[in-house]
Design an enzyme around this catalytic site. Sequence first.
Site, PDB file in Angstrom:
ATOM      1  N   LYS A  36       0.815  -1.217   0.000  1.00  0.00           N
ATOM      2  CA  LYS A  36       0.000   0.000   0.000  1.00  0.00           C
ATOM      3  C   LYS A  36       0.854   1.275   0.000  1.00  0.00           C
ATOM      4  CE  LYS A  36      -0.711   0.242   5.020  1.00  0.00           C
ATOM      5  NZ  LYS A  36       0.043   1.483   5.246  1.00  0.00           N
ATOM      6  N   THR A  37       1.993   1.253   0.694  1.00  0.00           N
ATOM      7  CA  THR A  37       2.853   2.447   0.719  1.00  0.00           C
ATOM      8  C   THR A  37       3.375   2.744  -0.682  1.00  0.00           C
ATOM      9  OG1 THR A  37       3.526   1.894   2.978  1.00  0.00           O
ATOM     10  CG2 THR A  37       4.862   3.515   1.808  1.00  0.00           C
ATOM     11  N   ASP A 221      -3.905   7.403   4.492  1.00  0.00           N
ATOM     12  CA  ASP A 221      -3.436   6.044   4.757  1.00  0.00           C
ATOM     13  C   ASP A 221      -4.110   5.505   6.025  1.00  0.00           C
ATOM     14  OD1 ASP A 221      -2.002   3.718   4.574  1.00  0.00           O
ATOM     15  OD2 ASP A 221      -0.091   4.569   5.244  1.00  0.00           O
ATOM     16  N   GLU A 222      -4.170   4.175   6.170  1.00  0.00           N
ATOM     17  CA  GLU A 222      -4.723   3.515   7.371  1.00  0.00           C
ATOM     18  C   GLU A 222      -6.095   4.077   7.737  1.00  0.00           C
ATOM     19  OE1 GLU A 222      -3.262   0.967   8.333  1.00  0.00           O
ATOM     20  OE2 GLU A 222      -1.088   1.152   8.294  1.00  0.00           O
ATOM     21  N   GLN A 252      -7.765  -5.013   9.506  1.00  0.00           N
ATOM     22  CA  GLN A 252      -6.666  -4.634  10.402  1.00  0.00           C
ATOM     23  C   GLN A 252      -7.052  -3.471  11.320  1.00  0.00           C
ATOM     24  OE1 GLN A 252      -2.474  -5.034   8.856  1.00  0.00           O
ATOM     25  NE2 GLN A 252      -3.506  -4.973   6.879  1.00  0.00           N
ATOM     26  N   ARG A 603       2.041 -10.906  10.356  1.00  0.00           N
ATOM     27  CA  ARG A 603       3.375 -10.305  10.507  1.00  0.00           C
ATOM     28  C   ARG A 603       4.452 -11.282  10.043  1.00  0.00           C
ATOM     29  NH1 ARG A 603       1.850  -6.070   9.676  1.00  0.00           N
ATOM     30  NH2 ARG A 603      -0.089  -7.190   9.345  1.00  0.00           N
TER      31      ARG A 603
END
Length: 721
Positions: A36-37, A221-222, A252, A603
Amino acid sequence: MNLSEIIEGLNDKQHQSVTLDDQKNALILAGAGSGKTRVLTHRIAYLVTQKNIHIDAILAVTFTNKAAKEMRERLSMLLRRPIMSMWVGTFHGLAHRLLRTHYVQANLTQQFQILDQQDQFRIIKRLMKENNIDEAKFPVRKIQWFINQQKDEGIHPADIDAGYNYFIKQGIKVFEIYEDHCKANDLIDFAELLVRSYELLKNNVELLSHYQNRFKHILVDEFQDTNTVQYQWIKLLSTNDNQVFCVGDDDQSIYGWRGAKIENIQKLEIDFNPIQTIRLEQNYRSTGNILGASNALIANNSNRLGKSLWTDSGAGDPIDVFEARTETDEADFVVSSIQKLLDEGASPNECAILYRSNAQSRAFEERLIKYNVPYIIYGGLRFFERSEIKDALCYLRLMENTEDSVAFERVVNFPTRGIGNATVEKVREFATNNHTNLFQAAITIVPTLPTRASNALSGFIQLIEQMSDDAKHLDLSEKVALLIKESGLIHHYSNDKTDKAGSKKENLEELIAAAKQYNHEQDSEMNEVMGFISLASLDSSGDTSAPEHQNVQLMTIHSAKGLEFPYVFLTGMEEDLFPSRQSKDEPHLMDEERRLCYVGMTRAMKKLTLSFAIKRFLHGQSLYAYPSRFLDEIPSEYLNSIKQKFGATAQNYKDDDIFNQDIEPEGQGQLSIGVTVKHAKFGFGTVLNFEGDGDSARIQIKFKKAGTKWLISSYANLEFV
């Protein structure tokens, strides 16, 4: 920069997101490890180079300072030029920039100070004491949480209806006193930064119109982590003439306890219509088995926007599930597994031990120390939160602005200079009664004090005035070096016998280096000193420092979000621990616990190990536990069950061979290992293990059809065969 350079290496969905038509809003539903970044930065590069959008017409919002810094660096590399003037940062950082730029319209002075969580706590505690509000009945932490919770919703004390709730009534009272104190002393806490900047825009039509017209593209973002005020802030800036580009993952969303609203991302299609949704589902982090198990787990949540992660990197190893007798055995297994990985060439920092509660870390720390494995607790105090750094910054704040009463209180007698609490209380009382700041009050009352107190307080006043005068023509790092020496801080910490490693002295020296590296260009709305002070204050608003190299990482699952490790040990997978006991009766809380488990699992890059203990000593008591329901929600095809050898018990045998072995019962017609029993629901089984006795005994039984289960004797109604 041409288009081919921007889209190089992007998959189809990433390419579609980056080059999306800018006439409609967008939701990029980005799964864990889906890049996503990369999409965010390349989207901005696309807008600047291919659509000729000026960099100052773009607003990019992140949730951590680390993410904001990373975005700046990536964009500078992509665009091959500095982008310091661009509005990219956290919600708190951007709100702060707005308030500094328009402090007059926000009814603030140019010198307003930011309160961090520690300062806020200390002020609330003192105000409660001054107003005779009993801490035993109304804990300061709970009152602080209550105040911040209201602010996250954009609610003022006058808007709250306490009804018959006495706690809320007292909470409102403290909230009002605290608000008055902050206004009188020009203080803004973290939550207030957001509220005040939102109201600044909402209540100033011309100013709002200016920023609506300026920001043609708003990227967030997020998005699943936004709270009520943050959502309204974005909604306020959005018009039919600009585009909102939201990146997030409802699976998330794990910060409901601190105000995040998962429904924000779920109602985007209504509030930001027309909107196009694109799902990023290709994962570049984890193996197929880890993703398959994670997908199956999260599918148990309802009301999801829905997606399924996949990878082309292969299935990888199955997920190990270890059943331990106690938390000590669990720690032994995890640390010995890590030691084996290290022996095979892995680096310590490639291994992470995750847990639901900080209290679980003790057993792992003891074993890591015993086996001489280097480790670090991730998520400890950040640099700018350390006491010696806050001391130095308060001197800097007071040199810059003597009206800063919070800074005055912290350093007036540190290092110790003979100014007692009684003297400080007199200063505070005079300041309150005469509506002035503490520094001015101190100057005024010096002549009225006894000789010893007068000399001590006068000496402090002269110290601040002298340092301010000496620092006038110095650059920032030289000012910091001056105050550290002249204030006596470096001498104090150099002679601090409790700081045997000398780390506090080293941290003060590091502060000088931080001042030297500070880039003032991105905080041009204020002078260099205030910019540096503000950076330090905002840096303590929620980021966690980067993982240390060459150390095994221990952390809560919440702290692990946004990180990745080749080898992850997700521990304490037990009912009432994970999921937590508090979530059991609340479906929305249980959903968040499941999302937290999903975050923990995703993770892992190469290998994931899940573990649980049958008996755990936690919070001062021994607790018997059942395996977490989350383990049952993962299909067995992804799992490899590992059971601890408990000595002369049936568990020494392979699971599949239990009923083919001639296990000699320890007694007939009584509870013993190897005895065959019959259960009304599960049928015939063999006793593998038991703990306790009488009706409270817990019995582990391997049933022919239902598998292995732990049962309570008094409820099982077993028939001995």
